[in-house]
Design a protein around this motif. Structure first.
Motif, PDB file in Angstrom:
ATOM      1  N   GLU A 316      -0.182 -15.574   0.498  1.00  0.00           N
ATOM      2  CA  GLU A 316      -0.660 -14.486  -0.494  1.00  0.00           C
ATOM      3  C   GLU A 316       0.255 -13.599  -0.921  1.00  0.00           C
ATOM      4  O   GLU A 316       1.531 -13.843  -0.613  1.00  0.00           O
ATOM      5  CB  GLU A 316      -1.421 -13.467   0.342  1.00  0.00           C
ATOM      6  CG  GLU A 316      -0.750 -12.704   1.564  1.00  0.00           C
ATOM      7  CD  GLU A 316      -1.547 -12.115   2.585  1.00  0.00           C
ATOM      8  OE1 GLU A 316      -2.797 -11.941   2.531  1.00  0.00           O
ATOM      9  OE2 GLU A 316      -1.060 -11.111   3.206  1.00  0.00           O
ATOM     10  N   ASN A 317       0.078 -12.977  -2.125  1.00  0.00           N
ATOM     11  CA  ASN A 317       0.975 -12.076  -2.766  1.00  0.00           C
ATOM     12  C   ASN A 317       0.735 -10.665  -2.504  1.00  0.00           C
ATOM     13  O   ASN A 317      -0.626 -10.272  -2.797  1.00  0.00           O
ATOM     14  CB  ASN A 317       1.210 -12.419  -4.163  1.00  0.00           C
ATOM     15  CG  ASN A 317       1.742 -13.738  -4.373  1.00  0.00           C
ATOM     16  OD1 ASN A 317       2.401 -14.271  -3.516  1.00  0.00           O
ATOM     17  ND2 ASN A 317       1.663 -14.369  -5.575  1.00  0.00           N
ATOM     18  N   ILE A 318       1.511  -9.568  -2.131  1.00  0.00           N
ATOM     19  CA  ILE A 318       1.270  -8.318  -2.275  1.00  0.00           C
ATOM     20  C   ILE A 318       1.700  -7.660  -3.486  1.00  0.00           C
ATOM     21  O   ILE A 318       2.833  -7.634  -3.780  1.00  0.00           O
ATOM     22  CB  ILE A 318       1.790  -7.505  -1.019  1.00  0.00           C
ATOM     23  CG1 ILE A 318       1.633  -8.132   0.246  1.00  0.00           C
ATOM     24  CG2 ILE A 318       1.470  -6.131  -0.932  1.00  0.00           C
ATOM     25  CD1 ILE A 318      -0.076  -8.129   0.616  1.00  0.00           C
ATOM     26  N   LEU A 319       1.022  -6.931  -4.417  1.00  0.00           N
ATOM     27  CA  LEU A 319       1.371  -6.512  -5.488  1.00  0.00           C
ATOM     28  C   LEU A 319       1.332  -5.035  -5.362  1.00  0.00           C
ATOM     29  O   LEU A 319       0.390  -4.453  -4.731  1.00  0.00           O
ATOM     30  CB  LEU A 319       0.378  -6.606  -6.674  1.00  0.00           C
ATOM     31  CG  LEU A 319       0.800  -6.377  -8.198  1.00  0.00           C
ATOM     32  CD1 LEU A 319       0.312  -7.206  -9.202  1.00  0.00           C
ATOM     33  CD2 LEU A 319      -0.026  -4.880  -8.527  1.00  0.00           C
ATOM     34  N   ILE A 320       2.649  -4.543  -5.807  1.00  0.00           N
ATOM     35  CA  ILE A 320       2.918  -2.943  -5.735  1.00  0.00           C
ATOM     36  C   ILE A 320       2.773  -2.558  -7.017  1.00  0.00           C
ATOM     37  O   ILE A 320       3.367  -2.926  -8.121  1.00  0.00           O
ATOM     38  CB  ILE A 320       4.163  -2.591  -5.128  1.00  0.00           C
ATOM     39  CG1 ILE A 320       3.990  -3.074  -3.557  1.00  0.00           C
ATOM     40  CG2 ILE A 320       4.206  -0.875  -5.121  1.00  0.00           C
ATOM     41  CD1 ILE A 320       4.732  -4.401  -3.375  1.00  0.00           C
ATOM     42  N   GLY A 321       1.655  -1.494  -7.515  1.00  0.00           N
ATOM     43  CA  GLY A 321       1.618  -1.183  -8.884  1.00  0.00           C
ATOM     44  C   GLY A 321       1.458   0.334  -8.944  1.00  0.00           C
ATOM     45  O   GLY A 321       0.905   0.975  -7.800  1.00  0.00           O
ATOM     46  N   GLN A 322       1.483   0.901  -9.816  1.00  0.00           N
ATOM     47  CA  GLN A 322       1.430   2.489 -10.197  1.00  0.00           C
ATOM     48  C   GLN A 322      -0.164   2.650 -10.907  1.00  0.00           C
ATOM     49  O   GLN A 322      -0.360   2.122 -11.851  1.00  0.00           O
ATOM     50  CB  GLN A 322       2.335   3.087 -11.303  1.00  0.00           C
ATOM     51  CG  GLN A 322       3.666   3.230 -10.429  1.00  0.00           C
ATOM     52  CD  GLN A 322       4.657   3.940 -11.462  1.00  0.00           C
ATOM     53  OE1 GLN A 322       4.636   3.987 -12.493  1.00  0.00           O
ATOM     54  NE2 GLN A 322       5.790   4.407 -10.849  1.00  0.00           N
ATOM     55  N   LEU A 323      -0.748   3.440 -10.404  1.00  0.00           N
ATOM     56  CA  LEU A 323      -2.164   3.704 -10.682  1.00  0.00           C
ATOM     57  C   LEU A 323      -2.330   5.140 -11.422  1.00  0.00           C
ATOM     58  O   LEU A 323      -1.629   6.225 -10.776  1.00  0.00           O
ATOM     59  CB  LEU A 323      -3.246   3.501  -9.571  1.00  0.00           C
ATOM     60  CG  LEU A 323      -4.924   4.043  -9.868  1.00  0.00           C
ATOM     61  CD1 LEU A 323      -5.266   2.825 -10.878  1.00  0.00           C
ATOM     62  CD2 LEU A 323      -5.457   4.158  -8.415  1.00  0.00           C
ATOM     63  N   GLY A 324      -2.943   4.990 -12.555  1.00  0.00           N
ATOM     64  CA  GLY A 324      -3.089   6.360 -13.186  1.00  0.00           C
ATOM     65  C   GLY A 324      -1.730   6.853 -14.072  1.00  0.00           C
ATOM     66  O   GLY A 324      -0.663   6.246 -13.865  1.00  0.00           O
ATOM     67  N   ARG A 325      -2.110   7.443 -15.046  1.00  0.00           N
ATOM     68  CA  ARG A 325      -0.981   7.767 -16.074  1.00  0.00           C
ATOM     69  C   ARG A 325      -0.440   9.412 -16.006  1.00  0.00           C
ATOM     70  O   ARG A 325       0.791   9.549 -16.206  1.00  0.00           O
ATOM     71  CB  ARG A 325      -1.504   7.500 -17.423  1.00  0.00           C
ATOM     72  CG  ARG A 325      -1.646   6.092 -17.817  1.00  0.00           C
ATOM     73  CD  ARG A 325      -1.945   5.615 -19.070  1.00  0.00           C
ATOM     74  NE  ARG A 325      -2.191   4.387 -19.585  1.00  0.00           N
ATOM     75  CZ  ARG A 325      -2.390   3.929 -20.769  1.00  0.00           C
ATOM     76  NH1 ARG A 325      -2.456   4.833 -21.678  1.00  0.00           N
ATOM     77  NH2 ARG A 325      -2.510   2.705 -20.833  1.00  0.00           N
ATOM     78  N   ASP A 326      -1.366  10.409 -15.750  1.00  0.00           N
ATOM     79  CA  ASP A 326      -1.179  11.693 -15.495  1.00  0.00           C
ATOM     80  C   ASP A 326       0.105  11.735 -14.501  1.00  0.00           C
ATOM     81  O   ASP A 326       1.058  12.352 -14.669  1.00  0.00           O
ATOM     82  CB  ASP A 326      -2.183  12.576 -15.400  1.00  0.00           C
ATOM     83  CG  ASP A 326      -3.234  12.287 -16.542  1.00  0.00           C
ATOM     84  OD1 ASP A 326      -2.760  11.840 -17.670  1.00  0.00           O
ATOM     85  OD2 ASP A 326      -4.328  12.818 -16.228  1.00  0.00           O
ATOM     86  N   LYS A 327      -0.497  11.619 -13.172  1.00  0.00           N
ATOM     87  CA  LYS A 327       0.343  11.407 -11.985  1.00  0.00           C
ATOM     88  C   LYS A 327       0.355  10.139 -11.496  1.00  0.00           C
ATOM     89  O   LYS A 327      -0.246  10.121 -10.346  1.00  0.00           O
ATOM     90  CB  LYS A 327       0.052  12.683 -11.137  1.00  0.00           C
ATOM     91  CG  LYS A 327       0.150  14.211 -11.964  1.00  0.00           C
ATOM     92  CD  LYS A 327      -0.092  15.002 -10.812  1.00  0.00           C
ATOM     93  CE  LYS A 327       0.019  16.724 -11.489  1.00  0.00           C
ATOM     94  NZ  LYS A 327      -0.408  17.518 -10.565  1.00  0.00           N
ATOM     95  N   PRO A 328       0.966   9.268 -11.736  1.00  0.00           N
ATOM     96  CA  PRO A 328       0.800   8.181 -11.253  1.00  0.00           C
ATOM     97  C   PRO A 328       1.316   7.900  -9.654  1.00  0.00           C
ATOM     98  O   PRO A 328       2.060   8.527  -9.184  1.00  0.00           O
ATOM     99  CB  PRO A 328       1.839   7.086 -11.832  1.00  0.00           C
ATOM    100  CG  PRO A 328       2.726   7.925 -12.782  1.00  0.00           C
ATOM    101  CD  PRO A 328       2.066   9.399 -12.893  1.00  0.00           C
TER     102      PRO A 328
END
Length: 376
Positions: A316-328
């Motif tokens: 599997e792959n673990i994706l780390i991402g930023q959610l939201g734009r105001d305060k990600p």
């Protein structure tokens, strides 16, 4: 076999600090119970109080219905297996396993029979004449278990017995301990800080924090229905994503509003339990495995994240991402092994909101709702 009962058991040190505080717990005959928590949470102290190696400051401890607060360790008929194995380096495997029986005055023929039976059970027959220095870590751990088994105790107390082993040996010994429990049918209390051990071995998990018992239950029940944010994040790898948000009405629906552009609609079945928190801040808990790379069901909801990193683990792959734009905020998603995305790219993911939890933003306690059903 014997039940073990802790009734408001506490350990207070000379400086007034609590090592363990007001633990209430009943371990049934033949049950395999895991004490799980971070270092310093009181799990080993609790185990040592059961063994009689640590005094009890207050409360009552009963084994087999008998109060043992003032009973010496040797008279409690429990066996302790330590993290360090505690084998005598100058003695053979046979003599290490037989030593406790010799000290109790058991006859040689009975000792030989019990050691042989334990060695057969643990796959040690061909190693009985070796000394600990000639054994692998896994073999030494089996010898330590064998020394406990020959005593035929009412309960086994295991204090992080697998922590000194490498990853492969830990996996093998986890399975061996489960098999051993099934064969012997004895009560086992196992202390660990390893979530995988807790999830795969025990009939019940007891999660501890700062000397207190936070939550107790079947592993999958606790996993699916954490009592608070501490349990939610501790009992998973990757940990549950905890997302600051607002819980708002939108028409006849409830939505978890993460920012001006990102929201997740609360499933209708959870409307009544969660509506009490509407109009205020909330913490949304979404597990990495409840986020998908494709919308396989129409009720799954789209979110867009900015890719920070992708950890390729093979299966599997673990994706780390930023959610939201105001305060990600960073979140993690457990995706298929073929899913890759360039760093800093934007990617659409899909959330299954049914298992989503909402937590009080101040106390961290889970907002009560009907528990999710799980199998076991």
């Amino acid at each position: 076999m014997a039940s073990i009962e802790l009734d408001q058991v506490s350990k207070i040190y000379a400086n007034g600090a609590y090592g363990v505080r007001d633990v209430d717990l009943k371990i049934e005959d033949g049950e395999f119970v895991i004490f799980l928590g971070p270092s310093g949470c009181g799990k080993s102290t609790t185990l040592r109080m059961i063994a009689g190696l640590e005094s009890i400051s207050s409360g009552d401890l009963r084994i087999g219905g008998r109060s043992v607060n003032n009973v010496a360790p040797r008279d409690r008929n429990v066996a302790v297996v330590f993290q360090s194995y505690a084998l005598y380096p100058h003695m053979s495997v046979w003599h290490n396993m037989a030593f406790g029986l010799k000290m109790r005055g058991v006859g040689l023929a009975e000792i030989d029979s019990k050691v042989a039976n334990a060695a057969e059970l643990l796959g040690l027959k061909h190693l009985l004449q070796r000394k600990p220095g000639a054994l692998s870590g896994g073999q030494r751990q089996r010898v330590a278990l064998g020394r406990a088994i020959v005593r035929e105790p009412e309960a086994f107390l295991l204090d992080e017995p697998l922590s000194n082993l490498d990853a492969q040996l830990r996996a093998e010994m986890r399975l061996e301990l489960v098999k051993l429990h099934r064969r012997l049918g004895r009560t086992i209390v196992h202390v660990t800080h390893d979530q995988v051990e807790a999830m795969t071995m025990g009939d019940r998990i007891c999660i501890m924090k700062e000397g207190r018992m936070i939550q107790s239950g079947r592993p999958l029940d606790v996993y699916a229905n954490p009592a608070d944010t501490f349990v939610a994040r501790f009992l998973a790898t990757p940990p549950m994503n905890l997302i600051p948000a607002e819980l708002d009405h939108e028409g006849e629906k409830l939505v978890v509003r993460i920012d001006s552009e990102t929201k997740i609609t609360v499933p209708d079945k959870h409307y009544l339990p969660y509506v009490q928190k509407a109009g205020g801040p909330i913490t949304a808990g979404i597990r990495a495995e409840d986020i998908y790379e494709a919308q396989l069901r129409p009720e799954w909801q789209r979110i867009t994240v900015k890719v920070v990193a992708v950890e390729a683990l093979g299966a599997e792959n673990i994706l780390i991402g930023q959610l939201g734009r105001d305060k990600p905020i960073e979140i993690q998603a457990r995706l298929g092994r073929h899913v890759f995305a360039p760093v800093d790219s934007m990617i659409d993911l899909y959330v299954d909101a049914e298992p989503m939890h909402l937590f009080d933003s101040e106390t961290g306690k889970a907002v009560a709702r009907p528990p999710l059903p799980v199998g076991r």
